[in-house]
Structures are given as structure tokens and as C-alpha cells.
Design a protein around this motif. Structure first.
Motif, PDB file in Angstrom:
ATOM      1  N   PRO A 127       0.440  -1.598   0.040  1.00  0.00           N
ATOM      2  CA  PRO A 127      -0.024   0.049  -0.041  1.00  0.00           C
ATOM      3  C   PRO A 127       0.855   1.051  -0.327  1.00  0.00           C
ATOM      4  O   PRO A 127       1.781   1.036   0.703  1.00  0.00           O
ATOM      5  CB  PRO A 127      -1.134   0.242   1.301  1.00  0.00           C
ATOM      6  N   CYS A 128       0.743   2.407  -1.071  1.00  0.00           N
ATOM      7  CA  CYS A 128       1.099   3.481  -0.591  1.00  0.00           C
ATOM      8  C   CYS A 128       0.569   4.946  -0.344  1.00  0.00           C
ATOM      9  O   CYS A 128       0.325   5.314   0.585  1.00  0.00           O
ATOM     10  CB  CYS A 128       2.314   4.223  -2.052  1.00  0.00           C
ATOM     11  N   ILE A 129      -1.412   5.005  -0.604  1.00  0.00           N
ATOM     12  CA  ILE A 129      -1.979   6.045  -0.555  1.00  0.00           C
ATOM     13  C   ILE A 129      -2.951   4.780  -0.913  1.00  0.00           C
ATOM     14  O   ILE A 129      -3.476   4.834  -1.654  1.00  0.00           O
ATOM     15  CB  ILE A 129      -1.614   7.451  -1.307  1.00  0.00           C
ATOM     16  N   SER A 130      -4.530   6.214  -0.238  1.00  0.00           N
ATOM     17  CA  SER A 130      -5.951   5.738  -0.315  1.00  0.00           C
ATOM     18  C   SER A 130      -6.063   6.756  -2.079  1.00  0.00           C
ATOM     19  O   SER A 130      -5.591   6.914  -2.289  1.00  0.00           O
ATOM     20  CB  SER A 130      -6.568   6.482   0.444  1.00  0.00           C
ATOM     21  N   THR A 131      -7.026   5.608  -2.697  1.00  0.00           N
ATOM     22  CA  THR A 131      -7.199   5.903  -3.856  1.00  0.00           C
ATOM     23  C   THR A 131      -8.287   7.379  -3.794  1.00  0.00           C
ATOM     24  O   THR A 131      -8.295   8.041  -4.410  1.00  0.00           O
ATOM     25  CB  THR A 131      -8.259   5.130  -4.191  1.00  0.00           C
ATOM     26  N   ASP A 132      -8.728   8.050  -2.544  1.00  0.00           N
ATOM     27  CA  ASP A 132      -9.423   8.984  -2.295  1.00  0.00           C
ATOM     28  C   ASP A 132      -8.645  10.100  -2.422  1.00  0.00           C
ATOM     29  O   ASP A 132      -8.541  11.078  -2.273  1.00  0.00           O
ATOM     30  CB  ASP A 132     -10.335   9.171  -0.703  1.00  0.00           C
ATOM     31  N   ASP A 133      -7.366   9.740  -2.352  1.00  0.00           N
ATOM     32  CA  ASP A 133      -6.046  10.893  -2.093  1.00  0.00           C
ATOM     33  C   ASP A 133      -5.378  11.364  -3.559  1.00  0.00           C
ATOM     34  O   ASP A 133      -4.629  11.775  -4.128  1.00  0.00           O
ATOM     35  CB  ASP A 133      -4.370  10.423  -0.867  1.00  0.00           C
ATOM     36  N   LEU A 134      -6.068  10.088  -4.492  1.00  0.00           N
ATOM     37  CA  LEU A 134      -4.829   9.896  -6.088  1.00  0.00           C
ATOM     38  C   LEU A 134      -5.276  11.662  -5.998  1.00  0.00           C
ATOM     39  O   LEU A 134      -6.071  12.196  -6.139  1.00  0.00           O
ATOM     40  CB  LEU A 134      -5.796   9.365  -7.046  1.00  0.00           C
ATOM     41  N   PRO A 135      -4.049  12.040  -6.740  1.00  0.00           N
ATOM     42  CA  PRO A 135      -4.025  14.286  -7.172  1.00  0.00           C
ATOM     43  C   PRO A 135      -4.752  14.267  -8.205  1.00  0.00           C
ATOM     44  O   PRO A 135      -5.127  12.683  -8.927  1.00  0.00           O
ATOM     45  CB  PRO A 135      -2.447  14.089  -7.366  1.00  0.00           C
ATOM     46  N   ALA A 136      -5.785  14.969  -8.658  1.00  0.00           N
ATOM     47  CA  ALA A 136      -6.124  15.113 -10.455  1.00  0.00           C
ATOM     48  C   ALA A 136      -5.157  15.253 -11.347  1.00  0.00           C
ATOM     49  O   ALA A 136      -4.125  15.188 -10.923  1.00  0.00           O
ATOM     50  CB  ALA A 136      -6.590  16.774 -10.366  1.00  0.00           C
TER      51      ALA A 136
END
Length: 206
Positions: free
Chosen positions: A66-75
């Protein structure tokens, strides 16, 4: 009046000279700090490996973590930072919405790549020195360190890219494939080097 004006003029000139001398010293200190930070990015051919028993210890182990949540994906057209397997990762999304994972440290002075601009030419750009790196390969695209202070220090080092990693979404998590043994092996080599400075890495002495 003449003596008074002479003294005032002399004091002003002395003060101005001291100010410029302080500025020159400050510039030199900043430059020295940046150059010192670039040592970690010297080409591999210029770095001599320590002769220690632990250099060969620990095998590479690639796996998705795991690296980041998909909710935290940048624009699209931007990037963000994360950590995977103890490694600093830059998660970049190109203008078309495709996601990439790269090392989050820009050579040669180690600033976060995730602060950079994601361009429509398939690159992400160093926010300080202006170097462009390919999102697919991590290699330098175009000029090396073309902006700002990069024009001063870029010529001291050969162009070097950043690592790239496979990336995928799993549920609500963005996972990156990294060598999960990398951090442990690096620390093992570090401590082994300290031991070698005093004796042998295997606990014996010369």
C-alpha cells in the motif's frame, strides 16, 4: 561640517561593505549546502562500494504494498507523495488520467518530485531546478537542471534519472511494487560500514 559629513560618509560606506560581505558569505554557505546534498546522487560508477561482509546480505524481494488511498489520488496533471516499503514515492497522474509511481527525490539536491508539474508531454518537472523526467522510464528528458541555481550546480554532475515502479489500484488503495528488503539492506550496509571503521564487520579486529 566637513568633518561631520566625512565621518557620516565613511560609516555608510563601511556598513554597505559589511552588508555585501555578509550576503556573499550567505550565498557561499547556501551553495556549499546544496553541493553537499548532491553526493547521494553521484553516478554509480563514481561511488566505491565498501568492502564488508554484509554487502551481499539480503535478497531483493519485489511485492506490491500500500502507498496511498485512492481517495488521495491527485487530479490529472498533478502529483502527491506517499510511502511504500519505507521508500518515498511520488504518485503522478498525467492529464489523461493515467497513474504513475516514481521515486520522490529529485537529483541532484533531493527536493520532492511530487511538488513538480505533471506535463502533457509525458514528463514531470523538478519544481526547483527545472529538469524533466519521463513518467514511464524516469529518465531525464531535455536539458539537465536548466532553471535557477541548477545552472550553477547542474554542470558538476552527470544527468541521472529517478526510479519508476509498477503501480495498481486494489480496492480503495493504490499499491506500488517495490523491493521490500531495500530499506533493511541499506541499513545493514550502513551499520556494517560503521563497524568496518573500527574493526571488521564480522565482529573481529584487524
Amino acid at each position: 561640517d566637513f568633518l561631520f559629513n566625512f565621518l557620516i560618509s565613511h560609516c555608510i560606506k563601511s556598513t554597505i561593505s559589511e552588508v555585501f560581505l555578509s550576503i556573499d558569505k550567505m550565498k557561499l554557505a547556501v551553495f556549499a549546502t546544496l553541493v553537499a546534498g548532491t553526493a547521494a546522487f553521484a553516478p554509480a560508477s563514481q561511488i566505491k562500494q565498501r568492502s564488508t561482509a554484509l554487502n551481499a546480505v539480503g535478497k531483493q524481494k519485489l511485492q506490491y504494498v500500500p502507498c496511498i488511498s485512492t481517495d488521495d489520488l491527485p487530479a490529472p496533471g498533478s502529483a502527491t507523495s506517499g510511502v511504500a516499503g519505507g521508500l518515498a514515492i511520488c504518485i503522478a497522474v498525467d492529464p489523461a488520467g493515467k497513474v504513475y509511481a516514481l521515486g520522490d527525490k529529485c537529483p541532484p539536491v533531493n527536493q520532492p518530485l511530487s511538488f513538480g508539474n505533471v506535463n502533457d508531454d509525458g514528463t514531470i518537472q523538478d519544481p526547483v531546478l527545472g529538469t524533466k523526467f519521463s513518467l514511464k522510464t524516469g529518465e531525464v528528458v531535455g536539458k539537465w537542471c536548466p532553471a535557477g541555481i541548477g545552472k550553477l550546480i547542474g554542470g558538476l554532475f552527470d544527468p541521472v534519472g529517478v526510479p519508476v515502479y509498477p503501480v495498481k489500484a486494489k480496492g480503495k488503495t493504490v499499491e506500488v511494487q517495490v523491493d521490500v528488503n531495500y530499506k533493511a539492506n541499506f541499513e545493514a550496509n550502513y551499520w556494517s560500514g560503521l563497524l568496518d571503521a573500527q574493526g571488521k564487520a564480522n565482529g573481529k579486529y584487524y
